[in-house]
Design a protein around this motif. Structure first.
Motif, PDB file in Angstrom:
ATOM      1  N   SER A   1      -6.397   7.667   0.922  1.00 54.13           N
ATOM      2  CA  SER A   1      -7.269   7.007   1.906  1.00 54.13           C
ATOM      3  C   SER A   1      -8.452   7.903   2.221  1.00 54.13           C
ATOM      4  O   SER A   1      -8.347   9.115   2.190  1.00 54.13           O
TER       5      SER A   1
ATOM      6  N   THR B   1       0.812  -1.213   0.000  1.00 51.45           N
ATOM      7  CA  THR B   1       0.000   0.000   0.000  1.00 51.45           C
ATOM      8  C   THR B   1       0.845   1.262   0.000  1.00 51.45           C
ATOM      9  O   THR B   1       0.298   2.350  -0.002  1.00 51.45           O
TER      10      THR B   1
ATOM     11  N   PRO C   1       0.058   5.180  -4.312  1.00 49.05           N
ATOM     12  CA  PRO C   1      -1.081   4.590  -3.597  1.00 49.05           C
ATOM     13  C   PRO C   1      -2.340   5.425  -3.758  1.00 49.05           C
ATOM     14  O   PRO C   1      -2.282   6.637  -4.006  1.00 49.05           O
TER      15      PRO C   1
END
Length: 84
Positions: free
Chosen positions: A82, A47, A79
């Motif tokens: 998030s 990740t 990545p």
């Protein structure tokens, strides 16, 4: 991602693929076809973001010694952001 290598024009044959940073990019599924072309799967190994050099090796089948780098691919892994 799939890496497809065409048959070589010289007497050398593809022998393998290596990743300089398997923590970022993992090479797997190496196969060489009867026509001399080769294929490998490249996938993100984690990740985190980073870079890796993917090298494809080639050598003449009747010559002793190690295969030499014949192709290099620079891969950058970014990545997903998030959420939450």
């Amino acid at each position: 991602m799939s890496l497809v290598l065409r048959p070589r024009n010289d007497d050398k044959r593809w022998t393998g693929v290596l990743s300089s940073a398997p923590v970022f990019v993992l090479a797997s599924g190496w196969e060489v076809a009867a026509d001399g072309s080769a294929r490998a799967s490249l996938r993100c190994a984690g990740t985190r973001g980073g870079t890796a050099k993917i090298t494809a090796l080639a050598k003449a089948p009747d010559v002793a010694g190690a295969a030499r780098v014949a192709f290099t691919l620079d891969v950058s892994v970014v990545p997903y952001t998030s959420q939450g």
